[in-house]
Design a protein around this motif. Structure first.
Motif, PDB file in Angstrom:
ATOM      1  N   LYS A  79       0.823  -1.220   0.000  1.00  0.00           N
ATOM      2  CA  LYS A  79       0.000   0.000   0.000  1.00  0.00           C
ATOM      3  C   LYS A  79       0.852   1.264   0.000  1.00  0.00           C
ATOM      4  CE  LYS A  79      -3.937  -2.234   2.296  1.00  0.00           C
ATOM      5  NZ  LYS A  79      -4.688  -2.420   1.053  1.00  0.00           N
ATOM      6  N   ASN A  80       2.056   1.157  -0.506  1.00  0.00           N
ATOM      7  CA  ASN A  80       2.941   2.320  -0.641  1.00  0.00           C
ATOM      8  C   ASN A  80       2.771   2.845  -2.064  1.00  0.00           C
ATOM      9  OD1 ASN A  80       4.984   4.214  -0.635  1.00  0.00           O
ATOM     10  ND2 ASN A  80       6.387   2.926   0.527  1.00  0.00           N
ATOM     11  N   TYR A  81       1.661   3.534  -2.309  1.00  0.00           N
ATOM     12  CA  TYR A  81       1.293   3.920  -3.660  1.00  0.00           C
ATOM     13  C   TYR A  81       2.231   4.948  -4.297  1.00  0.00           C
ATOM     14  CZ  TYR A  81      -2.838   1.295  -2.409  1.00  0.00           C
ATOM     15  OH  TYR A  81      -3.681   0.301  -1.998  1.00  0.00           O
ATOM     16  N   PRO A  82       2.801   5.902  -3.550  1.00  0.00           N
ATOM     17  CA  PRO A  82       3.765   6.818  -4.194  1.00  0.00           C
ATOM     18  C   PRO A  82       4.976   6.082  -4.769  1.00  0.00           C
ATOM     19  CG  PRO A  82       2.998   7.744  -2.126  1.00  0.00           C
ATOM     20  CD  PRO A  82       2.480   6.337  -2.177  1.00  0.00           C
ATOM     21  N   ILE A  83       5.509   5.110  -4.010  1.00  0.00           N
ATOM     22  CA  ILE A  83       6.653   4.340  -4.508  1.00  0.00           C
ATOM     23  C   ILE A  83       6.230   3.482  -5.703  1.00  0.00           C
ATOM     24  CG2 ILE A  83       8.268   2.484  -3.957  1.00  0.00           C
ATOM     25  CD1 ILE A  83       9.049   5.132  -2.763  1.00  0.00           C
ATOM     26  N   ALA A  84       5.051   2.882  -5.605  1.00  0.00           N
ATOM     27  CA  ALA A  84       4.546   2.060  -6.713  1.00  0.00           C
ATOM     28  C   ALA A  84       4.412   2.903  -7.981  1.00  0.00           C
ATOM     29  CB  ALA A  84       3.194   1.448  -6.342  1.00  0.00           C
ATOM     30  N   LEU A  85       3.844   4.090  -7.835  1.00  0.00           N
ATOM     31  CA  LEU A  85       3.658   4.975  -8.987  1.00  0.00           C
ATOM     32  C   LEU A  85       5.006   5.393  -9.570  1.00  0.00           C
ATOM     33  CD1 LEU A  85       1.416   6.343 -10.616  1.00  0.00           C
ATOM     34  CD2 LEU A  85       1.650   8.334  -9.120  1.00  0.00           C
ATOM     35  N   HIS A  86       5.985   5.633  -8.687  1.00  0.00           N
ATOM     36  CA  HIS A  86       7.327   6.014  -9.139  1.00  0.00           C
ATOM     37  C   HIS A  86       7.924   4.940 -10.043  1.00  0.00           C
ATOM     38  CE1 HIS A  86      11.600   7.057  -8.978  1.00  0.00           C
ATOM     39  NE2 HIS A  86      11.829   5.844  -8.499  1.00  0.00           N
ATOM     40  N   TYR A  87       7.933   3.695  -9.586  1.00  0.00           N
ATOM     41  CA  TYR A  87       8.544   2.623 -10.365  1.00  0.00           C
ATOM     42  C   TYR A  87       7.746   2.320 -11.636  1.00  0.00           C
ATOM     43  CZ  TYR A  87      12.049   1.295  -6.873  1.00  0.00           C
ATOM     44  OH  TYR A  87      13.133   1.277  -6.043  1.00  0.00           O
ATOM     45  N   LEU A  88       6.425   2.232 -11.501  1.00  0.00           N
ATOM     46  CA  LEU A  88       5.612   1.829 -12.639  1.00  0.00           C
ATOM     47  C   LEU A  88       5.572   2.894 -13.728  1.00  0.00           C
ATOM     48  CD1 LEU A  88       2.719   0.102 -10.690  1.00  0.00           C
ATOM     49  CD2 LEU A  88       4.408  -1.016 -12.162  1.00  0.00           C
ATOM     50  N   LYS A  89       5.532   4.158 -13.330  1.00  0.00           N
ATOM     51  CA  LYS A  89       5.518   5.232 -14.339  1.00  0.00           C
ATOM     52  C   LYS A  89       6.853   5.282 -15.076  1.00  0.00           C
ATOM     53  CE  LYS A  89       3.000   8.535 -16.142  1.00  0.00           C
ATOM     54  NZ  LYS A  89       3.837   8.810 -17.325  1.00  0.00           N
ATOM     55  N   LYS A  90       7.960   5.080 -14.355  1.00  0.00           N
ATOM     56  CA  LYS A  90       9.263   5.047 -15.014  1.00  0.00           C
ATOM     57  C   LYS A  90       9.334   3.872 -15.993  1.00  0.00           C
ATOM     58  CE  LYS A  90      13.159   5.993 -13.106  1.00  0.00           C
ATOM     59  NZ  LYS A  90      14.358   6.010 -12.239  1.00  0.00           N
ATOM     60  N   ALA A  91       8.825   2.726 -15.552  1.00  0.00           N
ATOM     61  CA  ALA A  91       8.822   1.546 -16.421  1.00  0.00           C
ATOM     62  C   ALA A  91       7.957   1.780 -17.652  1.00  0.00           C
ATOM     63  CB  ALA A  91       8.319   0.329 -15.651  1.00  0.00           C
ATOM     64  N   TYR A  92       6.784   2.369 -17.440  1.00  0.00           N
ATOM     65  CA  TYR A  92       5.837   2.627 -18.533  1.00  0.00           C
ATOM     66  C   TYR A  92       6.439   3.602 -19.549  1.00  0.00           C
ATOM     67  CZ  TYR A  92       1.467   3.958 -20.856  1.00  0.00           C
ATOM     68  OH  TYR A  92       0.489   4.185 -21.784  1.00  0.00           O
ATOM     69  N   ASP A  93       6.997   4.708 -19.066  1.00  0.00           N
ATOM     70  CA  ASP A  93       7.585   5.706 -19.964  1.00  0.00           C
ATOM     71  C   ASP A  93       8.755   5.113 -20.747  1.00  0.00           C
ATOM     72  OD1 ASP A  93       5.770   7.566 -19.081  1.00  0.00           O
ATOM     73  OD2 ASP A  93       7.137   8.520 -17.653  1.00  0.00           O
ATOM     74  N   LEU A  94       9.563   4.296 -20.071  1.00  0.00           N
ATOM     75  CA  LEU A  94      10.724   3.697 -20.725  1.00  0.00           C
ATOM     76  C   LEU A  94      10.309   2.710 -21.805  1.00  0.00           C
ATOM     77  CD1 LEU A  94      13.815   3.542 -20.716  1.00  0.00           C
ATOM     78  CD2 LEU A  94      13.659   1.720 -19.022  1.00  0.00           C
ATOM     79  N   VAL A  95       9.348   1.871 -21.487  1.00  0.00           N
ATOM     80  CA  VAL A  95       8.941   0.844 -22.444  1.00  0.00           C
ATOM     81  C   VAL A  95       8.213   1.464 -23.637  1.00  0.00           C
ATOM     82  CG1 VAL A  95       6.639   0.257 -21.535  1.00  0.00           C
ATOM     83  CG2 VAL A  95       8.058  -1.523 -22.541  1.00  0.00           C
ATOM     84  N   LYS A  96       7.509   2.566 -23.429  1.00  0.00           N
ATOM     85  CA  LYS A  96       6.782   3.206 -24.521  1.00  0.00           C
ATOM     86  C   LYS A  96       7.698   4.058 -25.400  1.00  0.00           C
ATOM     87  CE  LYS A  96       2.631   3.499 -24.681  1.00  0.00           C
ATOM     88  NZ  LYS A  96       1.584   2.735 -25.400  1.00  0.00           N
ATOM     89  N   LYS A  97       8.722   4.647 -24.781  1.00  0.00           N
ATOM     90  CA  LYS A  97       9.571   5.603 -25.489  1.00  0.00           C
ATOM     91  C   LYS A  97      10.784   4.956 -26.138  1.00  0.00           C
ATOM     92  CE  LYS A  97      12.196   9.875 -24.762  1.00  0.00           C
ATOM     93  NZ  LYS A  97      12.619  10.883 -23.755  1.00  0.00           N
ATOM     94  N   GLU A  98      11.386   4.004 -25.442  1.00  0.00           N
ATOM     95  CA  GLU A  98      12.703   3.518 -25.851  1.00  0.00           C
ATOM     96  C   GLU A  98      12.704   2.163 -26.541  1.00  0.00           C
ATOM     97  OE1 GLU A  98      15.336   5.269 -25.693  1.00  0.00           O
ATOM     98  OE2 GLU A  98      14.666   6.917 -24.421  1.00  0.00           O
TER      99      GLU A  98
END
Length: 430
Positions: free
Chosen positions: A163-182
């Motif tokens: 239930k640590n949603y800020p940390i979850a959002l940090h990792y998942l958003k970085k992963a999402y941006d990386l996989v979509k962009k690179e």
């Protein structure tokens, strides 16, 4: 230091005065000889026999290394298949027994990743986080973008479980941006990340973002068929062949089983994403569309052998129907949801709370109190502060509607206390 198969072939080739092209002539391409010598590819028994003949060397000189490599690879693939089936304790035992340098074709990073995943699935989140963070550091150093995305996705999953949603959002958003962009990656990986981002935004009642991610998760993945029984058979064949020393056949069946289990996992993610889309549709006013989607998900869960997930869809349908004031239908689905859970299961808290809320809407105060009492007992037993906040809110509504303002205020005080406990659990300063 003991030479690998590739090093032995290279040494003999040079000693005999052959170039890679000359050794490969009539057998394979020079590129394949280069891969074999660098231990990036294993030759078949027939090819190894032909190479040995050209190098005028008994094949026995090579076979020990081939069998050793094949045994290590088959052991890893068996561990991987066991892991994919869901026997994580057994997989941990197998993976932990492997050498620091298990094979020229299996990296320590792969083993550490699989170990971390297994620990995550058995609930040892601290140990899993530590292993995944080590893997992430190694992936960053080697600039392995796909591995970075996979690891950040798992770290995000762990943070959601905590239930640590800020940390979850940090990792998942970085992963999402990386996989979509690179990178042009596996659609199931994109779908999984999008699905988890949807869950975070849904938890925060950010419905538009949640719907966007859930719909993407559904769109990027395709349906497949229920083949769990075949996968189980393949896994047993892999175990049997390994016990009899036939590592080549064991490797074949372990790889097949692992692939089928992965397909089943991906299918489950597809249906979960579709179900979340149905929930969002229902909660944003598109009730009929939401119910249609959820009914379809329930059918898919039953058809593909995920009956343990059916209860969650019944609960979701109950919420949508309640919002549409279809109280009798909502009660029916709540009762069906309870059939798929154990009496003290934490998931029952939300179902009992829904039943209490329905009875409150129908002015059945005694029945509402009976349901919310059940919810409170389970939440308190499990120390679920976040659930207690919602439970005491319902108590307050029941008492307030009856004009029992003293009891309503006491419930409000208990709700505030539970909220403080929940924030403390999440390590948020208040």
């Amino acid at each position: 230091m003991k030479m690998t198969l590739g090093q032995k072939i290279k040494e003999l080739r040079i000693r005999k005065g052959f170039t890679q092209s000359e050794l490969s002539e009539g057998l394979v391409t020079p590129s394949m000889i280069s891969q074999i010598e660098s231990d990036k590819a294993n030759p078949s028994h027939q090819l190894l026999t032909q190479i040995a003949e050209k190098l005028e060397t008994p094949i026995e000189y090579f076979l020990t290394d081939v069998e050793s490599q094949l045994e290590k690879i088959s052991a890893y693939k068996l561990a991987h298949a066991v892991m994919q089936k869901g026997d994580y304790e057994e997989a941990i035992t197998l993976l932990s027994q492997m050498d620091d340098a298990p094979s020229t074709q299996i990296s320590v990073l792969d083993i550490q990743y699989d170990l971390a995943y297994c620990y995550m699935r058995i609930g040892e989140l601290g140990k899993a986080t530590q292993l995944f963070e080590g893997c992430l550091d190694a992936a960053i150093v080697s600039k392995d973008l796909l591995q970075m995305v996979r690891i950040m996705n798992q770290l995000g999953s762990i943070a959601i479980a905590q239930k640590n949603y800020p940390i979850a959002l940090h990792y998942l958003k970085k992963a999402y941006d990386l996989v979509k962009k690179e990178m042009d990656s596996d659609p199931f990986l994109i779908g999984d990340i999008a699905y988890q981002l949807g869950k975070i935004h849904s938890q925060a009642a950010e419905w538009d973002l949640a719907k966007e991610y859930f719909e993407e998760a559904s769109a990027v993945m395709k349906d497949s068929h229920d083949i769990r029984r075949i996968a189980d058979v393949y896994l047993e064949l892999a175990r049997t062949y390994r016990e009899s020393g036939n590592f080549e056949q064991s490797l074949h069946y372990a790889q097949s089983a692992s692939g089928l289990y992965q397909a089943l996992d991906a299918l489950q993610i597809i249906i979960e994403a579709e179900a979340q889309t149905g929930i969002v549709l229902g909660e944003t006013g598109a009730t009929d569309a939401g119910i249609e989607v959820l009914d379809r998900c329930m059918t898919m869960y039953e058809n593909y052998g995920f009956k343990n997930k059916t209860g969650s869809v019944h609960a979701a349908l109950a919420r949508v129907l309640f919002q549409d004031k279809e109280f009798e239908k909502a009660i029916h689905h709540c009762q069906k949801a309870l059939e798929y859970t154990e009496p003290g299961d934490l998931d029952n808290v939300s179902i009992y709370r829904m039943l209490a809320t329905i009875e409150l809407e129908r002015d059945n105060y005694q029945q509402a109190l009976q349901w919310i009492d059940k919810a409170a007992k389970i939440a308190e037993k499990n120390g679920a502060s976040a659930e207690l906040v919602k439970v005491f809110a319902v108590y307050g509504d029941i008492f307030k509607k009856q004009g029992k303002y003293k009891e309503a205020m006491e419930s409000l005080e208990k709700m505030n206390k539970a909220m403080v406990e929940d924030l403390r659990d999440r390590k948020v300063m208040v």
